[in-house]
Design a protein around this motif. Sequence first.
Motif, PDB file in Angstrom:
ATOM      1  N   PRO A  58       0.836  -1.210   0.000  1.00 34.28           N
ATOM      2  CA  PRO A  58       0.000   0.000   0.000  1.00 34.28           C
ATOM      3  C   PRO A  58       0.867   1.255   0.000  1.00 34.28           C
ATOM      4  CG  PRO A  58      -0.003  -1.021   2.161  1.00 34.28           C
ATOM      5  CD  PRO A  58       0.733  -1.970   1.254  1.00 34.28           C
ATOM      6  N   PHE A  59       0.368   2.315  -0.608  1.00 35.72           N
ATOM      7  CA  PHE A  59       1.136   3.564  -0.713  1.00 35.72           C
ATOM      8  C   PHE A  59       1.310   4.199   0.667  1.00 35.72           C
ATOM      9  CE2 PHE A  59       1.549   8.107  -2.000  1.00 35.72           C
ATOM     10  CZ  PHE A  59       2.686   7.962  -2.772  1.00 35.72           C
ATOM     11  N   TYR A  60       0.197   4.302   1.395  1.00 36.01           N
ATOM     12  CA  TYR A  60       0.227   4.821   2.766  1.00 36.01           C
ATOM     13  C   TYR A  60      -0.238   3.742   3.732  1.00 36.01           C
ATOM     14  CZ  TYR A  60       0.576   9.662   1.050  1.00 36.01           C
ATOM     15  OH  TYR A  60       0.984  10.831   0.467  1.00 36.01           O
ATOM     16  N   PRO A  61       0.111   3.859   5.005  1.00 36.90           N
ATOM     17  CA  PRO A  61      -0.475   2.955   6.004  1.00 36.90           C
ATOM     18  C   PRO A  61      -1.983   3.181   6.079  1.00 36.90           C
ATOM     19  CG  PRO A  61       1.099   4.510   7.028  1.00 36.90           C
ATOM     20  CD  PRO A  61       1.018   4.861   5.582  1.00 36.90           C
ATOM     21  N   SER A  62      -2.690   2.343   6.833  1.00 39.63           N
ATOM     22  CA  SER A  62      -4.164   2.448   6.846  1.00 39.63           C
ATOM     23  C   SER A  62      -4.647   3.828   7.307  1.00 39.63           C
ATOM     24  CB  SER A  62      -4.755   1.353   7.714  1.00 39.63           C
ATOM     25  OG  SER A  62      -4.172   1.429   8.991  1.00 39.63           O
ATOM     26  N   GLY A  63      -3.861   4.520   8.122  1.00 34.50           N
ATOM     27  CA  GLY A  63      -4.258   5.857   8.595  1.00 34.50           C
ATOM     28  C   GLY A  63      -3.896   6.978   7.634  1.00 34.50           C
ATOM     29  N   GLY A  64      -3.447   6.634   6.426  1.00 33.18           N
ATOM     30  CA  GLY A  64      -3.172   7.640   5.396  1.00 33.18           C
ATOM     31  C   GLY A  64      -1.911   8.455   5.642  1.00 33.18           C
ATOM     32  N   LEU A  65      -1.856   9.609   4.994  1.00 33.52           N
ATOM     33  CA  LEU A  65      -0.673  10.473   5.032  1.00 33.52           C
ATOM     34  C   LEU A  65      -0.283  10.845   6.468  1.00 33.52           C
ATOM     35  CD1 LEU A  65       1.445  12.365   3.695  1.00 33.52           C
ATOM     36  CD2 LEU A  65      -0.354  14.074   3.476  1.00 33.52           C
ATOM     37  N   GLU A  66      -1.280  11.169   7.285  1.00 33.46           N
ATOM     38  CA  GLU A  66      -0.979  11.589   8.651  1.00 33.46           C
ATOM     39  C   GLU A  66      -0.207  10.510   9.410  1.00 33.46           C
ATOM     40  OE1 GLU A  66      -4.088  13.268  11.541  1.00 33.46           O
ATOM     41  OE2 GLU A  66      -4.498  14.120   9.552  1.00 33.46           O
ATOM     42  N   GLU A  67      -0.680   9.273   9.237  1.00 27.05           N
ATOM     43  CA  GLU A  67       0.006   8.175   9.919  1.00 27.05           C
ATOM     44  C   GLU A  67       1.416   7.983   9.349  1.00 27.05           C
ATOM     45  OE1 GLU A  67      -2.360   4.624  10.209  1.00 27.05           O
ATOM     46  OE2 GLU A  67      -0.604   3.449  10.810  1.00 27.05           O
TER      47      GLU A  67
END
Length: 414
Positions: free
Chosen positions: A48-57
């Motif tokens: 995945p490009f980002y972790p499950s919490g998105g950019l913030e994570e």
Amino acid sequence: MRVRELGWSISYTSRGRKTIDIKIILESGASGSFASPAGASTGRLEAPFYPSGGLEEALKVLKDLSKALVGQDFSSQREFDIFLSEYDGTGNYSRIGSAVSLGCSMAFAEAAAREMGVPIFHWLSNGTASSYPMPLGNVLGGGKHARGRSIDIQEVLVFPLNAPSYREGYEALIMVHRRVGELLAERDRGFTGGKNDEGAWTTSLSDDEAIQLVVDAADQVSSETGIKIGVGLDVAASSLYDVELSSYYYSRRNRYLDRDSQIDYIVDLVERFGLAYVEDPVEENDFYGFSKITSLCGDKALIVGDDIFVTNVSRIKLGLEKGSANGIIIKPNQVGDLTKTLEAVREAGLGGMRIVVSHRSGETMYPHLAHVAVSSGAALFKCGVVGGERIVKHIEMMRIVEEYGGLRPSYLGL
Ligand code: PGA
Ligand code: ZN
């Protein structure tokens, strides 16, 4: 090579989506930077490009990773990437995301190469790189890269078969791209000059008419330049596939094709248009369909797996057992670091697959991918034709070829 600092800032892909620009500074002062690209037709098995919490994570991860990384000493790319992979702990970078992992891996490669006073491709291949690829670029596009407003097939691609150099091959592709635009203005009443995410033209013609138009443009440029131009497709068939109906949906024609009809359709296209390259002709789990097409067309065309292999060694092994393809797309961010990327290249290459190192539809301005292509011994460098974020990589390839000498061109022999 001891890490002195890990820095980052928010950046943007060519589609205007957020990515992270990562910088690594070594104790020696040598530094490297990279911002990961992102795809649209992503295979389900990609990191995945980002972790499950998105950019913030991802930004939180970087803060924590920086504490773990600063002060660490690495003597090879492999050591650095193993550190990253162990820090992530999931096996496919799903905890930290490939924007962070590949950003760090590439930035470290550049910093290390600078410290050693060698080009990145040299660092990545331990000085063994001996050839350079030919460019492969899409000139007419559809599918997800054109929001369903053009042909159903994602890409109609061209590549030089006998160009004397990378630069001459690339210039021939620019000519084809321009010629395709001119022919569309003549043949497509709905043509507005529109281009898709990768700078390929979009059209209201049917898939078959569009392929014919590219074949005509390629023939014209071939006879003007003497450079033979191969025409190919990236069907990106997983994007057309309806799992519940086990069929491929062609929205332009409002038609469903079942598995056998899809195979027949692809084989017919290869024969009718003399195609020399077909990527992802069937959906990403159909190893059998791939093998059937490779056995029927593999002597005249490169049958290339992208979503089916996702640059992953165990998927490649499966494909080799079944004779599924004679070529493979290599995208570093599908696996998330350079060591895993080069392991995939090695596995596929030992099994006789030709290597195609590829950009993503949402690219960044970094040129590093050209170095990955050379260190992989790639036959083709799939990187679009126009658009600054693509051209910067083609220019880097020319710089490598022209400045470092000693590399020979790799021809497909088609
Ligand atoms: P992507 O497409 O970068 O949008 O995944 C490119 C490809 O399918 O080859
Ligand atoms: Zn593809």
